[in-house]
Design a protein around this motif. Structure first.
Motif, PDB file in Angstrom:
ATOM      1  N   ARG A  18       0.853  -1.186   0.000  1.00 46.94           N
ATOM      2  CA  ARG A  18       0.000   0.000   0.000  1.00 46.94           C
ATOM      3  C   ARG A  18       0.885   1.230   0.000  1.00 46.94           C
ATOM      4  N   ALA A  19       0.754   2.063  -1.038  1.00 47.49           N
ATOM      5  CA  ALA A  19       1.508   3.321  -1.107  1.00 47.49           C
ATOM      6  C   ALA A  19       0.541   4.458  -0.838  1.00 47.49           C
ATOM      7  N   THR A  20       0.786   5.208   0.246  1.00 50.48           N
ATOM      8  CA  THR A  20      -0.077   6.341   0.575  1.00 50.48           C
ATOM      9  C   THR A  20       0.636   7.611   0.150  1.00 50.48           C
ATOM     10  N   ILE A  21       0.064   8.293  -0.856  1.00 47.83           N
ATOM     11  CA  ILE A  21       0.650   9.522  -1.381  1.00 47.83           C
ATOM     12  C   ILE A  21      -0.132  10.675  -0.789  1.00 47.83           C
ATOM     13  N   ALA A  22       0.578  11.538  -0.028  1.00 46.60           N
ATOM     14  CA  ALA A  22      -0.130  12.578   0.708  1.00 46.60           C
ATOM     15  C   ALA A  22      -0.220  13.881  -0.080  1.00 46.60           C
ATOM     16  N   ALA A  23      -1.286  14.616   0.200  1.00 42.96           N
ATOM     17  CA  ALA A  23      -1.437  16.010  -0.268  1.00 42.96           C
ATOM     18  C   ALA A  23      -1.341  16.171  -1.780  1.00 42.96           C
ATOM     19  N   ILE A  24      -2.261  15.535  -2.466  1.00 44.08           N
ATOM     20  CA  ILE A  24      -2.373  15.722  -3.915  1.00 44.08           C
ATOM     21  C   ILE A  24      -3.577  16.626  -4.161  1.00 44.08           C
ATOM     22  N   PRO A  25      -3.422  17.701  -4.958  1.00 43.72           N
ATOM     23  CA  PRO A  25      -4.587  18.552  -5.228  1.00 43.72           C
ATOM     24  C   PRO A  25      -5.709  17.744  -5.869  1.00 43.72           C
ATOM     25  N   GLY A  26      -6.940  18.073  -5.489  1.00 42.32           N
ATOM     26  CA  GLY A  26      -8.093  17.352  -6.011  1.00 42.32           C
ATOM     27  C   GLY A  26      -8.142  17.351  -7.520  1.00 42.32           C
ATOM     28  N   SER A  27      -7.705  18.471  -8.129  1.00 39.65           N
ATOM     29  CA  SER A  27      -7.755  18.583  -9.586  1.00 39.65           C
ATOM     30  C   SER A  27      -6.854  17.557 -10.254  1.00 39.65           C
ATOM     31  N   LEU A  28      -5.868  17.078  -9.527  1.00 35.39           N
ATOM     32  CA  LEU A  28      -4.888  16.144 -10.080  1.00 35.39           C
ATOM     33  C   LEU A  28      -5.205  14.695  -9.714  1.00 35.39           C
ATOM     34  N   ALA A  29      -5.911  14.532  -8.600  1.00 33.90           N
ATOM     35  CA  ALA A  29      -6.097  13.188  -8.050  1.00 33.90           C
ATOM     36  C   ALA A  29      -6.844  12.257  -8.998  1.00 33.90           C
ATOM     37  N   LEU A  40       6.455  13.617  -5.400  1.00 37.35           N
ATOM     38  CA  LEU A  40       5.442  12.923  -4.606  1.00 37.35           C
ATOM     39  C   LEU A  40       6.004  12.570  -3.238  1.00 37.35           C
ATOM     40  N   GLU A  41       5.204  12.817  -2.220  1.00 37.55           N
ATOM     41  CA  GLU A  41       5.577  12.352  -0.879  1.00 37.55           C
ATOM     42  C   GLU A  41       4.732  11.145  -0.581  1.00 37.55           C
ATOM     43  N   TYR A  42       5.381  10.017  -0.335  1.00 33.97           N
ATOM     44  CA  TYR A  42       4.567   8.834  -0.085  1.00 33.97           C
ATOM     45  C   TYR A  42       5.229   7.894   0.893  1.00 33.97           C
ATOM     46  N   VAL A  43       4.399   7.017   1.427  1.00 37.08           N
ATOM     47  CA  VAL A  43       4.840   6.005   2.381  1.00 37.08           C
ATOM     48  C   VAL A  43       4.375   4.655   1.843  1.00 37.08           C
ATOM     49  N   VAL A  44       5.267   3.672   1.844  1.00 30.71           N
ATOM     50  CA  VAL A  44       4.875   2.343   1.380  1.00 30.71           C
ATOM     51  C   VAL A  44       4.859   1.389   2.564  1.00 30.71           C
ATOM     52  N   GLU A  45       3.773   0.635   2.677  1.00 32.31           N
ATOM     53  CA  GLU A  45       3.735  -0.374   3.739  1.00 32.31           C
ATOM     54  C   GLU A  45       3.165  -1.670   3.188  1.00 32.31           C
ATOM     55  N   SER A  46       3.511  -2.745   3.860  1.00 27.09           N
ATOM     56  CA  SER A  46       2.975  -4.055   3.517  1.00 27.09           C
ATOM     57  C   SER A  46       1.611  -4.188   4.153  1.00 27.09           C
TER      58      SER A  46
END
Lengths: 155, 358
Positions: free
Chosen positions: B45-56, B129-135
């Motif tokens: 699971r990669a959680t990418i934080a703070a993406i503008p809605g227009s881009l998401a 991109l700022e993201y965190v990857v977890e199992s």
């Protein structure tokens, strides 16, 4: 699991989910389980709903599911064809991911394939002429760095 | 398409054994309950934080294309900040700031794939991109499924009890299930339709000493209910090997094993081998045939399913939408069935019929 019901006012959006699922073949295992589980939904029930709704599709048809899940755990979902880029990649037989991170892997696709993809995409927009759809696909190919040839044998 | 689910009281599972324990299907005591059936491997699971809605929106489509199994978008809400309320007003809006959560198969190169995704976006990102990857462990999302199963009342005196719960009404018919692997937890309208019909048949003595075929048995819930109502034997078949094992396990939880309950693997289509090919003719004849599957297989397998019912035998067909019933009825009328009755629960249908007594 704590219920996320609001005490007053209309329901608000809690989560949106997008995934690709084969018609009639939704199972609680990944990719469905983790995505719907993340949103706190009843995974099993949705799978059965999806499978019944998509029972009439040709076997193996990949569908893009878009869901909007609300604060009271209700949800709406609809079906679309997969993204054009996904269909193009699949037709060009490219493996997912990249050998060189940051670089789009170049590929080749034939007009005949684009025409067939156009027919698929037309299901989402039945009023749009096929020619317009294929023109858009040509633009997509260009932006993906895909080479378009006339015949499959040239690919 | 609306689905409403009332919040269930939280009932955490007790004493779940580790997944590495051997599969002991015969044990029926709750202290050494069989381990959860093998689920597919974990995912990332990669959680990418703070993406503008227009881009998401575009990013989620791109992620699906480059190999994400699924993309979940939620509000990016810094700690203490109020919720940005998006109402259901027909516009498919997203929040101003979103967190984009992408799931990937275990073997995926997440960093490389995300770089590829960024490269494929039409607009340039202001910052990397700022993201965190977890199992995501099997247990994590399977736990979510398990936590949502609580005792379910089907009729006044019929309950489905998850294996880790205590029966609510000891004088009722209680079908014990280990839910979470196969279809047939008792929650779905089609399962309820079939169970209520079996309950009604039991009232009329139609299940006493009966032979029951449960084609597409899933968890085995229908076969097990029939056995509880006095059926002499039940055969459950399924195309999913996990279900075949789950049904056998669930039957054992209710103290049914061979020859009372037999669980068989079958193929999906009419060209696949008949699951009872090696059985005797009398073993291939049933008083009750129930198939809670889907329109497609019900139609395709009409000859086979029809042949299982003895003359005068009962047929229960479900897993279908009400609008699909006429087609099913026509297919089985051609196989010698008559006296069709349709029962509905929301948009779902149960079609019952009787085999002509030639």
């Amino acid at each position: 699991m704590a219920a996320a019901t609001k005490s007053s006012g209309p329901r608000t959006l809690a989560t949106t989910i997008k995934l690709l699922v084969q018609a009639g073949a939704a199972k609680p295992a990944p990719p469905v389980g983790p995505a719907l589980g993340q949103a706190g939904l009843n995974i099993m029930a949705w799978c059965k709903e999806f499978n019944a709704k998509t029972a009439g599709y040709k076997e193996g048809t990949m569908l893009r599911v878009k869901m909007r899940v609300y604060s009271d755990k209700t949800y709406d979902w609809d079906l679309k064809t997969p993204p054009s880029t996904w269909l193009i990649k699949k037709a060009a037989g490219l493996a997912r991911g990249a050998d060189k991170p940051g670089h789009e892997v170049a590929g080749v696709i034939s007009l005949k394939h684009l025409y067939e993809i156009g027919l698929v995409k037309q299901r989402d927009s039945p009023n749009v002429p096929l020619k317009s759809i294929v023109t858009a696909l040509l633009h997509t190919c260009r932006s993906m760095g895909m080479r378009v040839v006339s015949k499959p044998e040239d690919a | 398409m609306l689905y409403t689910r009332s919040p269930a009281p939280s009932r955490p599972p007790t004493g779940l054994p580790s997944t590495s324990a051997p599969d002991v299907a015969a044990s029926a005591s709750s202290s050494t309950s069989p381990p959860p059936a093998e689920i597919e491997a974990t995912c990332l699971r990669a959680t990418i934080a703070a993406i503008p809605g227009s881009l998401a929106e575009e990013l989620s489509d791109v992620l699906l294309t480059v190999g994400a199994s699924s993309v979940v978008v939620q509000e990016h809400r810094p700690p203490g900040a109020p919720e940005q309320e998006i109402y259901d007003d027909g516009e498919a809006k997203l929040w101003d700031m979103c967190d984009v959560v992408a799931h990937f198969p275990l073997e995926a190169d997440v960093a490389g794939t995300l770089e590829l995704a960024v490269g494929a976006l039409e607009a340039e990102l202001e910052a990397p991109l700022e993201y965190v990857v977890e199992s995501v462990a099997n247990e994590a999302w399977v736990e979510q499924i398990k936590a949502s199963y609580v005792p379910l009342q089907i009729t006044e005196d019929l309950w489905i009890i998850p294996e880790w719960s205590k029966p609510v009404d000891l004088s009722a018919t209680n079908v014990i299930l280990q839910p979470g692997v196969a279809f047939g937890t008792g929650e779905h309208p089609t399962t309820r339709l079939c169970l209520r019909e079996l309950r009604r048949m039991a009232d009329g003595g139609e299940l006493q000493g009966a032979a029951v075929m449960d084609y597409g048995t899933g968890s085995g819930v229908l076969a097990i209910a029939a056995l509880k109502y006095g059926a002499a034997r039940a055969v459950g078949t399924d195309i999913d090997s996990l279900a075949v094992v789950a049904a056998r396990r669930n039957a054992a939880l209710n103290a049914y094993a061979q020859p009372a309950f037999v669980s068989l693997q079958c193929g999906a289509g009419i060209d696949d081998a008949e699951p009872l090919a090696s059985a005797t003719e009398s073993d291939r004849s049933f008083d009750v045939v129930v198939a809670n599957i889907l329109r497609g297989p019900l139609v395709e397998l009409a000859t086979r399913l029809g042949s299982y019912a003895r003359p005068g035998g009962k047929l229960l067909l479900s897993g279908i939408l009400a609008e699909q019933a006429p087609e099913i009825q026509a297919a089985y009328a051609a196989e010698g069935f008559e006296d069709f009755k349709l029962q509905k629960d929301q948009q779902w249908a149960l079609l019952t019929a009787t085999k002509r007594a030639t």
